[in-house]
Design an enzyme around this catalytic site. Structure first.
Site, PDB file in Angstrom:
ATOM      1  N   GLY A  66       5.824  -4.711   1.933  1.00 49.97           N
ATOM      2  CA  GLY A  66       5.909  -5.709   2.987  1.00 49.97           C
ATOM      3  C   GLY A  66       4.604  -6.434   3.252  1.00 49.97           C
ATOM      4  N   SER A  67       4.437  -6.818   4.490  1.00 48.25           N
ATOM      5  CA  SER A  67       3.375  -7.731   4.889  1.00 48.25           C
ATOM      6  C   SER A  67       1.977  -7.152   4.710  1.00 48.25           C
ATOM      7  CB  SER A  67       3.579  -8.078   6.360  1.00 48.25           C
ATOM      8  OG  SER A  67       2.414  -8.624   6.908  1.00 48.25           O
ATOM      9  N   SER A  68       1.013  -8.049   4.597  1.00 48.04           N
ATOM     10  CA  SER A  68      -0.394  -7.666   4.523  1.00 48.04           C
ATOM     11  C   SER A  68      -0.890  -7.111   5.853  1.00 48.04           C
ATOM     12  CB  SER A  68      -1.238  -8.865   4.124  1.00 48.04           C
ATOM     13  OG  SER A  68      -1.045  -9.911   5.052  1.00 48.04           O
ATOM     14  N   GLY A  69      -0.056  -7.186   6.876  1.00 42.01           N
ATOM     15  CA  GLY A  69      -0.417  -6.556   8.145  1.00 42.01           C
ATOM     16  C   GLY A  69      -0.454  -5.038   8.055  1.00 42.01           C
ATOM     17  N   TRP A  70      -0.048  -4.478   6.924  1.00 39.45           N
ATOM     18  CA  TRP A  70       0.042  -3.023   6.737  1.00 39.45           C
ATOM     19  C   TRP A  70      -1.203  -2.300   7.247  1.00 39.45           C
ATOM     20  CZ3 TRP A  70      -0.941   1.853   4.942  1.00 39.45           C
ATOM     21  CH2 TRP A  70       0.167   2.669   4.683  1.00 39.45           C
TER      22      TRP A  70
END
Lengths: 139, 427
Positions: A66-70
């Site tokens: 998923g997102s780079s917000g990981w």
């Protein structure tokens, strides 16, 4: 557990040693949209850990998706006191590597035999991020 | 990891504490990855300004310098934050003041973000405030090393533009902005960019919805791998590829894909695979297409829709024009909200073209800088939303606990006008 102690050898990418209960999933984990940082809980509806809290657990998982917000989401779990005790994952990605560093928990990557297939939820495990060793102490 | 003399000096503090902390983070990160060295970058897209509870607490304790140190450098020391060493932009963040009062998103957050914008723009950060920096002027050239985060931007940067970036995070991009360095690993290395999976569309992929569903399928199939996609693919435009890539990065972790004859590193199928054997194709046929549609629509029960969300990733000017055309002279049903999310730079053009006025006359809103997934806030009391974005249909039910419908732009606008979801998969 009786008999030989299960030991997994990989690469330690964040130093430190902890012992805690394992929480194992065969599914990759999403940070952004996948976890609630305030409660340390998986919130992705179709995930097999949906509703399960990982705070204080050794999170054993295939890798990040998923997102780079990981990394930022797991970093927030550290800042809010809901972080896992350690990470053990198989597939190296920028998301998971950076996430482990900023969550500041002992982390072992790419261990053999496959920890996801072998470690069971509830096992007491030691994660040695200095030497890259994961040990099942009891189950 | 090998460090140049310049990098060692930066690590040792020759350029100040913040740069030293940034190098320390990049070294720990590069070594964790197993990178042999760092590489130079002059194009960083990261995130510093958006409020979060953890960040707000840090700002209260020590201002934006403290928040930047902890979150963007993983450093607990009190440091001054100097001007970014290389061009750096802010991706999307919390809502701007155009969303004040429209949702539970607090005015305090909007004000906090305003102060962050001032702080970081004084340090050289361009406040583009969009998940699609390539739509508003940040267009790296082919082979350029970038340090971008935001999964949909990363996949566009690698695949469509042929520039090179990994999926970075808040800390690695913060460190890259201050140093102009990022680990030379993954997508920066040419041989890691070739396709290793093949997916073939046996059904036509033409419309915006088709590209989103196909992307969602590809992401589920290949997860973190590097797909080439072939088959019945119509010539895509920017919006199609933006949607396709965002969907692959949502259901999987795709950071680069190739479309032979379309994307720059794949003039041919053979080139996409770098001369290696081409694997058997995974087929995307009518049954697979139907299954994707049903997955994306498995999070809706009630057909009473009260919120329509368009523009994820952020809407292009052409998409806004089409929404304005569909809404022109019509009126949303009472109790239904329609939001279109776009970069502020494009909103200014939408204003000049009269698109904003057409959307607002119908009762809709054109909003900037963010989206409900990023800000974790939709209009008050929303229970069921509809969207043309596979990514939002995937994320929003988890983030906001609401029901979701996924369909075409026409179906979404129709739902906004009637308050009823009447979507179905076209044959």
């Amino acid at each position: 557990m009786t008999g030989t102690m299960l030991e997994f050898h990989g690469r330690g990418i964040v130093p430190g040693v902890v012992e805690a209960e394992a929480l194992v999933t065969t599914e990759t984990i999403s940070g952004f949209g996948g976890i609630d940082v305030a409660t340390g809980t998986v919130i992705e509806p179709r995930h097999e850990l949906f509703g399960v809290c990982f705070t204080g657990k050794v999170l054993v998982f295939p890798g990040a998706k998923g997102s780079s917000g990981w990394s930022g989401f797991f970093q927030s779990t550290r800042l809010l006191g809901t972080a896992p005790a350690a990470f053990v994952f198989n597939v190296m990605t920028t998301k998971a590597a950076l996430g482990a560093i900023v969550t500041r928990i002992p982390t072992v990557v790419g261990a053999s035999p496959d920890p996801v297939a072998t470690i069971r939820t509830g096992d007491l495990v030691r994660v040695d991020g200095d030497r890259g060793i994961v040990t099942v102490l009891s189950r | 990891m090998h460090l140049t003399d310049e990098e060692k000096r930066m690590r040792d503090g020759a350029e100040g504490e913040a740069v030293a902390a940034a190098m320390d983070l990049l070294i720990r990160y590069g070594e964790a990855l197993g990178a042999e060295r760092l590489c130079d970058t002059r194009n960083v897209a990261g995130t510093m300004t958006q409020p979060s509870p953890a960040k707000a607490k840090l700002v209260e304790e020590g201002g934006w310098a403290k928040a930047f140190a902890v979150i963007n450098l993983d450093c607990d020391d009190d440091i001054e934050v100097p001007r970014m060493r290389v061009p750096t932009c802010q991706l999307q963040h919390g809502y701007s003041d155009d969303a004040a009062g429209l949702s539970k998103y607090s005015v305090a957050n909007i004000e906090l973000q305003g102060s962050a914008e001032s702080y970081f723009s004084e340090r050289g950060v361009n406040i583009l405030a969009t998940c699609t920096p390539y739509q508003v002027g940040n267009l790296p050239v082919r082979n350029e090393h970038c340090a971008w985060m935001e999964s949909s931007a990363v996949v566009y940067c690698n695949s469509v533009l042929g520039a090179r970036t990994n999926c970075e995070g808040a800390a690695s991009t913060g460190a890259a902005g201050l140093t102009g360095k990022i680990p030379y690993w993954g997508n920066h290395v040419p041989e890691n960019r070739h396709a290793n999976r093949l997916v073939r569309a046996d059904v036509p992929v033409e419309s915006f919805q088709d590209w989103g569903m196909f992307g969602y399928f590809v992401g589920e199939q290949v997860e973190e791998e590097r797909p080439a996609v072939i088959g019945s693919l119509a010539q895509p435009d920017l919006a199609n590829l933006k949607h396709f890539g965002a969907a692959t990065a949502t259901s999987g972790g795709v950071e680069i894909y190739h479309i032979p004859g379309i994307t720059p590193e794949a003039p041919t199928l053979e080139a996409a695979f770098g001369g290696r054997d081409v694997p058997d194709a995974v087929a995307y046929g009518p049954a697979e297409r139907r299954a994707v549609y049903e997955t994306l629509n498995s999070q809706g029960d009630s057909d009473d829709v009260d919120f329509i969300l368009l523009g994820c990733p952020h809407a292009s000017l052409d998409q806004i024009a089409e929404i304005a055309r569909l809404l022109d002279g019509r009126r949303l049903r009472d109790g239904t909200e329609l939001w279109v999310m776009t970069p502020r730079a494009l909103r200014i053009m939408a204003d000049r073209n009269g698109y904003t006025a057409a959307i607002e006359r119908a009762g809709g809103k054109l909003l900037t800088d963010s989206c409900p997934a990023m800000s974790k806030a939709a209009p008050d009391g929303v229970r069921v939303f509809a969207t043309d974005s596979a990514k939002q249909a995937h994320y929003l039910p988890a983030i906001l606990g609401i029901e979701a419908w996924f369909g075409t732009l026409d179906e979404c606008v129709s739902a906004a006008l009637t308050g009823k979801w009447r979507g179905e998969l076209a044959a």
